[in-house]
Scaffold this active site. Structure first.
Site, mmCIF file in Angstrom:
data_model
loop_
_atom_site.group_PDB
_atom_site.id
_atom_site.type_symbol
_atom_site.label_atom_id
_atom_site.label_comp_id
_atom_site.label_asym_id
_atom_site.label_seq_id
_atom_site.Cartn_x
_atom_site.Cartn_y
_atom_site.Cartn_z
ATOM 1 N N GLU A 177 0.802 -1.232 0.000
ATOM 2 C CA GLU A 177 0.000 0.000 0.000
ATOM 3 C C GLU A 177 0.831 1.278 0.000
ATOM 4 O O GLU A 177 0.646 2.141 0.856
ATOM 5 C CB GLU A 177 -0.959 -0.001 1.202
ATOM 6 C CG GLU A 177 -1.918 -1.180 1.218
ATOM 7 C CD GLU A 177 -2.886 -1.150 2.406
ATOM 8 O OE1 GLU A 177 -2.722 -0.294 3.295
ATOM 9 O OE2 GLU A 177 -3.792 -1.993 2.451
ATOM 10 N N GLU A 286 -5.905 -11.073 -0.934
ATOM 11 C CA GLU A 286 -6.706 -10.977 0.303
ATOM 12 C C GLU A 286 -8.194 -11.045 -0.037
ATOM 13 O O GLU A 286 -9.004 -10.279 0.487
ATOM 14 C CB GLU A 286 -6.390 -9.661 1.031
ATOM 15 C CG GLU A 286 -4.904 -9.475 1.306
ATOM 16 C CD GLU A 286 -4.554 -8.184 2.045
ATOM 17 O OE1 GLU A 286 -5.455 -7.531 2.571
ATOM 18 O OE2 GLU A 286 -3.358 -7.854 2.078
HETATM 19 C C1 XIL Z 1 -5.829 -6.607 8.566
HETATM 20 C C2 XIL Z 1 -6.159 -7.855 9.365
HETATM 21 O O1 XIL Z 1 -7.159 -8.582 8.703
HETATM 22 C C3 XIL Z 1 -6.651 -7.482 10.722
HETATM 23 O O2 XIL Z 1 -6.821 -8.662 11.511
HETATM 24 C C4 XIL Z 1 -5.647 -6.550 11.392
HETATM 25 O O3 XIL Z 1 -6.218 -6.066 12.555
HETATM 26 C C5 XIL Z 1 -5.343 -5.366 10.496
HETATM 27 O O4 XIL Z 1 -4.905 -5.802 9.249
HETATM 28 N N1 XIL Z 1 -4.892 -4.775 3.929
HETATM 29 C C6 XIL Z 1 -3.827 -5.543 4.321
HETATM 30 C C7 XIL Z 1 -3.976 -6.462 5.452
HETATM 31 O O5 XIL Z 1 -2.792 -5.579 3.635
HETATM 32 O O6 XIL Z 1 -2.777 -6.637 6.143
HETATM 33 C C8 XIL Z 1 -5.068 -6.001 6.394
HETATM 34 O O7 XIL Z 1 -5.248 -7.018 7.365
HETATM 35 C C9 XIL Z 1 -6.335 -5.733 5.642
HETATM 36 C C10 XIL Z 1 -6.133 -4.654 4.617
#
Ligand code: XIL
Length: 376
Positions: A177, A286
């Site tokens: 990001e 994700e």
């Molecule tokens: C999120 C996790 O799902 C949560 O459990 C944690 O509290 C915060 O991070 N983008 C990403 C991930 O790259 O690392 C994030 O994951 C969600 C958004």
């Protein structure tokens, strides 16, 4: 002489038949008596029953799930991961702020548990994530390092972490990001932006540090809305070209794919094709699909809603399958079961975004995913 041999053969033949019959009878009796005496039901316990078709066996690419150690003690959770997935990502526990407890202190407990669980069960690990603006630990931010000290520390973190799991964590999100959707570099709350005149140059060196620590590991840039935001995608492609020109090892791009049932399908498809024009590995890193798009308290996840979600999963998988085979790295779902999803906290609404329901049953979404896979 020939007669004697014939007689012996006949005797031997009769003896063999008799022995075989005896063995068969004993086996039959054993089978019957086991059935009769055994109080256990005929079927396997539900946790171990395979689904109609197993994702990882049908997919010709990595089938990943983000996991948390807290749930691994739940049998159904662990079994679902083992049965259906071929790789795991730590949803939370391999991020910088979790591992890097002080300038020289590392806490490997949970990261080790994830990697051990994976090796015990023949799963690959995708490491997430080495440098993410949201995950610099408090002590690091407070130290307010200049660019030299900043980079020394981060280099040491990357090399210690990647080096520890060399050969066991096969791929890493090196940077996560770093761009806004309009293609500019993220500046808000971003320690890298605040410290370096040329942040992309710094991120490039992070890829090199990771590569030095494990030359076999495949290194990814990861972001959200890559297929939706064309300006962001162009910025990523420019960065990739720069890295290639400078000989910096980058092997793949991940789009998180936190999308919705309403996300525009042709934009997804075109964006994916454009991502693949880099020639790099593509990771849907994700994936989850929001159904309660209006964030309504009275939302009901009906059969019709489940079907809409299944259609979206199917479309995404089909689009992914249309990419060149050698660029399909993996699809990772951001969680395993609707029982535990980050969206419950983050999205502030009831959500059912994943492939398995709260009871670990395959959803329509699961069948949609399967239907999207190529069947050759
Ligand atoms: C999120 C996790 O799902 C949560 O459990 C944690 O509290 C915060 O991070 N983008 C990403 C991930 O790259 O690392 C994030 O994951 C969600 C958004």
């Amino acid at each position: 002489m020939t007669k004697r041999i014939n007689a012996m053969n006949n005797r031997f033949f009769r003896l063999s038949i008799w022995t075989c019959t005896l063995v068969l009878m004993v086996m039959l009796q054993a089978a019957c008596s086991t059935k009769g005496d055994d109080p256990r039901p005929d079927t396997q316990p539900p946790d171990e029953q395979p689904g109609p078709a197993i994702l990882k066996e049908k997919a010709a690419f990595g089938m990943g799930a983000a996991i948390k150690t807290a749930h691994l003690t739940e049998l159904a959770y662990a079994n679902t991961v083992k049965n259906h997935f071929s790789q795991v990502t730590a949803e939370w526990e391999m991020k910088m702020e979790l591992i890097w407890s002080s300038a020289s202190g590392y806490n490997w407990n949970n990261a080790d548990r994830i990697v051990d669980f994976a090796s015990d069960n023949g799963l690959e690990v995708h490491g997430h994530t080495l440098v993410w603006y949201k995950s610099f630990p408090g002590w690091f931010k407070n130290a307010a390092y200049d660019s030299i000290a900043f980079e020394d520390h981060v280099k040491s973190y990357i090399q210690t972490t990647v080096g520890r799991y060399k050969g066991r964590v096969k791929s890493w999100d090196v940077a996560n990001e770093i761009f806004n959707d309009n293609g500019t570099l993220r500046s808000t709350d971003c320690p890298v932006f605040a410290t370096f005149k040329d942040p992309i140059g710094f991120y490039g060196r992070c890829f090199e540090y990771a590569h030095e620590a494990d030359p076999e590991a495949r290194l990814f840039y990861n972001d959200y809305s890559v297929v939706l935001a064309s300006a962001k995608r162009s910025a990523i492609k420019r960065m990739v070209s720069r890295f290639k020109n400078e000989g910096i090892p980058i092997h793949g791009i991940g789009d998180q794919f936190h999308y919705r049932v309403t996300t525009d399908k042709s934009t997804i498809k075109n964006g994916l094709t454009d991502m693949a024009s880099t020639g790099l590995l593509i990771h849907l890193s994700e994936l989850d699909i929001i159904v309660n798009v209006l964030q309504s308290e009275s939302y009901a996840f009906t059969q019709a809603e489940a079907q809409k979600q299944a259609d979206m999963y199917r479309f995404i998988v089909e689009s992914y399958e249309s990419l060149p085979d050698n660029q399909k790295f993996a699809i990772t779902t951001w969680g395993v079961t609707d029982k535990y999803t980050w969206l419950t906290d983050y999205w502030h609404a009831k959500e059912y975004p994943l492939l398995f329901d709260q009871n670990y049953q395959e959803k329509e979404a699961y069948r949609g995913f399967l239907a999207g896979l190529k069947n050759d």
